[in-house]
Design an enzyme around this catalytic site. Structure first.
Site, mmCIF file in Angstrom:
data_model
loop_
_atom_site.group_PDB
_atom_site.id
_atom_site.type_symbol
_atom_site.label_atom_id
_atom_site.label_comp_id
_atom_site.label_asym_id
_atom_site.label_seq_id
_atom_site.Cartn_x
_atom_site.Cartn_y
_atom_site.Cartn_z
ATOM 1 N N ASN A 9 0.864 -1.181 0.000
ATOM 2 C CA ASN A 9 0.000 0.000 0.000
ATOM 3 C C ASN A 9 0.902 1.233 0.000
ATOM 4 O O ASN A 9 1.480 1.575 1.027
ATOM 5 C CB ASN A 9 -0.901 -0.038 1.247
ATOM 6 C CG ASN A 9 -1.747 1.217 1.375
ATOM 7 O OD1 ASN A 9 -1.791 2.055 0.465
ATOM 8 N ND2 ASN A 9 -2.416 1.358 2.508
ATOM 9 N N LYS A 11 0.114 4.264 -0.275
ATOM 10 C CA LYS A 11 -0.536 5.449 0.296
ATOM 11 C C LYS A 11 -0.327 6.651 -0.622
ATOM 12 O O LYS A 11 -0.313 6.480 -1.844
ATOM 13 C CB LYS A 11 -0.027 5.677 1.727
ATOM 14 C CG LYS A 11 -0.167 4.398 2.571
ATOM 15 C CD LYS A 11 0.093 4.565 4.025
ATOM 16 C CE LYS A 11 -0.098 3.235 4.732
ATOM 17 N NZ LYS A 11 0.071 3.295 6.175
ATOM 18 N N HIS A 95 -9.413 1.282 5.219
ATOM 19 C CA HIS A 95 -8.111 1.467 5.865
ATOM 20 C C HIS A 95 -8.274 2.431 7.041
ATOM 21 O O HIS A 95 -9.056 3.380 6.972
ATOM 22 C CB HIS A 95 -7.089 2.013 4.854
ATOM 23 C CG HIS A 95 -5.699 1.951 5.387
ATOM 24 N ND1 HIS A 95 -5.209 2.868 6.285
ATOM 25 C CD2 HIS A 95 -4.692 1.067 5.164
ATOM 26 C CE1 HIS A 95 -3.962 2.546 6.591
ATOM 27 N NE2 HIS A 95 -3.625 1.453 5.926
ATOM 28 N N GLU A 97 -6.571 4.807 8.033
ATOM 29 C CA GLU A 97 -6.329 6.220 7.706
ATOM 30 C C GLU A 97 -7.572 6.842 7.072
ATOM 31 O O GLU A 97 -7.841 8.028 7.266
ATOM 32 C CB GLU A 97 -5.099 6.332 6.793
ATOM 33 C CG GLU A 97 -3.816 6.112 7.585
ATOM 34 C CD GLU A 97 -2.682 5.477 6.806
ATOM 35 O OE1 GLU A 97 -2.724 5.451 5.573
ATOM 36 O OE2 GLU A 97 -1.737 4.994 7.472
ATOM 37 N N GLU A 165 -4.991 -4.775 10.715
ATOM 38 C CA GLU A 165 -3.958 -3.758 10.879
ATOM 39 C C GLU A 165 -4.196 -2.992 12.178
ATOM 40 O O GLU A 165 -4.989 -2.029 12.202
ATOM 41 C CB GLU A 165 -3.994 -2.768 9.707
ATOM 42 C CG GLU A 165 -3.751 -3.405 8.360
ATOM 43 C CD GLU A 165 -3.228 -2.372 7.351
ATOM 44 O OE1 GLU A 165 -2.153 -2.603 6.803
ATOM 45 O OE2 GLU A 165 -3.893 -1.350 7.140
ATOM 46 N N GLY A 171 2.901 2.471 10.772
ATOM 47 C CA GLY A 171 3.856 3.567 10.615
ATOM 48 C C GLY A 171 4.603 3.935 11.881
ATOM 49 O O GLY A 171 5.227 4.990 11.955
ATOM 50 N N SER A 210 3.839 -1.893 10.311
ATOM 51 C CA SER A 210 5.293 -1.904 10.517
ATOM 52 C C SER A 210 5.960 -3.229 10.108
ATOM 53 O O SER A 210 6.903 -3.678 10.766
ATOM 54 C CB SER A 210 5.643 -1.549 11.963
ATOM 55 O OG SER A 210 5.218 -0.230 12.250
HETATM 56 P P1 13P Z 1 3.231 0.527 7.618
HETATM 57 O O1 13P Z 1 3.741 -0.754 7.028
HETATM 58 O O2 13P Z 1 3.955 1.754 7.109
HETATM 59 O O3 13P Z 1 3.168 0.474 9.113
HETATM 60 O O4 13P Z 1 1.722 0.717 7.111
HETATM 61 C C1 13P Z 1 0.858 -0.363 7.182
HETATM 62 C C2 13P Z 1 -0.365 -0.045 6.439
HETATM 63 O O5 13P Z 1 -1.098 0.862 6.804
HETATM 64 C C3 13P Z 1 -0.657 -0.818 5.215
HETATM 65 O O6 13P Z 1 -1.945 -0.583 4.754
#
Ligand code: 13P
Length: 251
Positions: A9, A11, A95, A97, A165, A171, A210
């Site tokens: 992903n 983003k 997601h 976010e 997740e 992150g 992560s």
């Molecule tokens: P990270 O791997 O940067 O922690 O993000 C995970 C994520 O949100 C994948 O959709």
């Protein structure tokens, strides 16, 4: 056999030229890999260019979001049919976010999941608890509601992928331990079992938060972890290819 999946992903990262270079390196670096799926999820602006780079290969494409209405006056939105039309096999839905910054609700996640299935797109539905919720001991309660509401009224799980997740792991560099992740993955699989019986046996449940080429080895040893949804580490081809190789070796 469920097989594995590793999805990157990206983003809100990568200009078109960067997206082409990265997808080319991932494609070449994972050539010949067996038993699973490699998925790339660029921003909307790079979907076409990445599709042209990976088409006909073992790598498939996912969008990061969609709107559930068919068409019309919804400025700024992109429909499921448009995403399918541009070459996507998957679409990421719900997601954290999007839930946090754009107010996406479980009801919307459900509407989007239904619409994506209706046009032949496979949803990757994201669920996960916050730090606060884990601290209060309500992880299963929260994740259970997210899963059940997302799947409300859907009677065929065959084309759905779930991504667990934990929000506190995204992150932050603070991934869930394999045991912590496996507990929630098994809990989710049990819910699916209650809802769909044996039909859910082939549903993939990915871990996200992560993930790196170092910590993936232990995570993928877990029985109910079928792969990873990778954020930051999917932006560097060597790191992402390393994760895919480790998953494919262990599964
Ligand atoms: P990270 O791997 O940067 O922690 O993000 C995970 C994520 O949100 C994948 O959709």
């Amino acid at each position: 056999m469920r097989g594995w999946m590793v999805a990157g992903n990206w983003k809100m990262n990568n200009m078109v030229s960067e997206a082409v270079n990265l997808s080319k390196s991932v494609k070449e670096g994972t050539e010949g890999i067996k038993g699973g799926e490699v998925v790339l999820s660029p921003p909307f602006t790079a979907l076409h260019a990445v599709y042209e780079t990976i088409k006909g290969s073992h790598v498939t494409l996912a969008a990061q979001n969609m709107f559930y209405e068919e068409k019309g006056a919804y400025t700024g939105e992109v429909s499921a049919a448009m995403i399918k039309d541009i070459g996507c096999t998957y679409v990421i839905i719900g997601h954290s976010e999007r839930r946090k910054y754009f107010g996406e609700t479980d009801e919307w996640v459900n509407l989007k999941a239904k619409k994506s299935l209706a046009v032949g797109l496979k949803p990757i539905i994201c669920v996960g608890e916050t730090d606060d919720e884990r601290g209060k001991g309500v992880t299963e309660f929260v994740v259970g509601i997210q899963v059940k509401k997302a799947l409300n009224g859907i009677d065929n799980m065959g084309n759905i992928v779930i991504a667990y997740e934990p929000v506190w792991a995204i992150g932050t560099g603070k991934n869930a331990t394999p045991a912590e992740a496996e507990d929630v993955h098994r809990f989710i699989r049990n819910i699916l079992g209650d809802m769909y019986g044996d039909a859910c046996k082939n549903v993939k449940i990915l871990y996200g938060g992560s993930v790196t080429h170092q910590n993936i080895s232990d995570l993928i040893e877990m029985e109910d972890i079928d792969g990873a949804l990778v954020g930051g580490a999917s932006l560097k081809s060597e790191e992402f290819v390393g994760i895919i190789r480790k998953v494919s070796e262990k599964r």
